[in-house]
Design a protein around this motif. Structure first.
Motif, mmCIF file in Angstrom:
data_model
loop_
_atom_site.group_PDB
_atom_site.id
_atom_site.type_symbol
_atom_site.label_atom_id
_atom_site.label_comp_id
_atom_site.label_asym_id
_atom_site.label_seq_id
_atom_site.Cartn_x
_atom_site.Cartn_y
_atom_site.Cartn_z
ATOM 1 N N PRO A 16 0.926 -1.282 -0.009
ATOM 2 C CA PRO A 16 -0.032 0.235 -0.020
ATOM 3 C C PRO A 16 1.124 1.196 0.015
ATOM 4 O O PRO A 16 2.090 1.154 0.301
ATOM 5 N N SER A 17 0.183 2.433 -0.382
ATOM 6 C CA SER A 17 1.018 3.630 -0.281
ATOM 7 C C SER A 17 1.280 4.146 1.218
ATOM 8 O O SER A 17 0.493 4.994 1.700
ATOM 9 N N GLY A 22 6.744 0.198 3.406
ATOM 10 C CA GLY A 22 7.971 0.030 2.615
ATOM 11 C C GLY A 22 9.152 -0.077 3.154
ATOM 12 O O GLY A 22 10.050 -0.599 2.512
ATOM 13 N N SER A 23 9.348 0.692 4.247
ATOM 14 C CA SER A 23 10.584 0.868 4.936
ATOM 15 C C SER A 23 10.955 -0.594 5.460
ATOM 16 O O SER A 23 11.987 -1.025 5.654
ATOM 17 N N ASP A 24 9.903 -1.272 6.052
ATOM 18 C CA ASP A 24 10.069 -2.759 6.346
ATOM 19 C C ASP A 24 10.824 -3.728 5.446
ATOM 20 O O ASP A 24 11.397 -4.359 6.051
ATOM 21 N N LYS A 68 -4.049 3.599 -4.063
ATOM 22 C CA LYS A 68 -2.814 3.097 -4.786
ATOM 23 C C LYS A 68 -1.872 2.138 -4.245
ATOM 24 O O LYS A 68 -1.625 2.225 -3.052
ATOM 25 N N THR A 69 -0.927 1.549 -4.964
ATOM 26 C CA THR A 69 -0.062 0.727 -4.512
ATOM 27 C C THR A 69 1.401 0.991 -5.215
ATOM 28 O O THR A 69 1.392 1.674 -6.238
ATOM 29 N N VAL A 70 2.343 0.352 -4.427
ATOM 30 C CA VAL A 70 3.847 0.661 -5.105
ATOM 31 C C VAL A 70 4.329 -1.064 -5.298
ATOM 32 O O VAL A 70 3.942 -1.756 -4.407
#
Length: 150
Positions: A16-17, A22-24, A68-70
């Motif tokens: 997910p945004s 993301g950091s994990d 939105k996703t990454v």
């Protein structure tokens, strides 16, 4: 002699945004690099570039939109790391990002991530739209140190 932990390790995630999620993900990459005896300087630079790219994808690309996703892809072997991050934003032209080292921009917050990534990674590529970055690090390739020793 170091222990060989296989020819390569690859992970693909759609997240997910959310910069925390993301950091994990980078922790696993750093662990794989450590097992392959990458220098501490490279570990730091790869993590720094990854964090900057995730923040850029979530905040600037997806504009923090929760719908939105990454997409994140990471590959590590004994001599090379590749990270690809793609957001669902409209993209940007990296050539049009002003150099934050210009006198007039020194006090302006932000705008340093693209420069930072290009300085700490061996190779950086953007897709034609500008919503995907591919970053490559070659073990021991540290251009900033090479310049300071010249």
């Amino acid at each position: 002699m170091g222990t060989n932990h296989g020819p390569s390790w690859t992970r693909r995630h759609t997240i997910p945004s959310d910069t925390r999620v993301g950091s994990d993900l980078v922790e696993e990459l750093i662990q794989e690099m450590s097992q392959r005896e990458w220098p501490a300087t490279d570990l730091f630079r790869v993590q720094l570039a990854y964090e900057e790219a995730i923040v850029n994808a979530v905040r600037h690309g997806n504009r923090n939109a929760r719908d939105k996703t990454v997409e994140v892809e990471m590959t590590c072997c004994s001599e090379r790391v590749m990270i690809r991050i793609r957001d669902q934003g409209e993209g940007f032209d990296p050539e049009k990002v002003p150099d934050p080292r210009q006198e007039s921009l020194l006090d302006v917050p932000g705008g340093r991530g693209v420069l930072l990534i290009s300085e700490v990674m061996s190779e950086v590529y953007y897709n034609d739209i500008g919503n995907e970055v591919t970053m490559i690090k070659i073990k021991g390739d540290n251009p900033l140190e090479d310049e300071s020793q010249a």
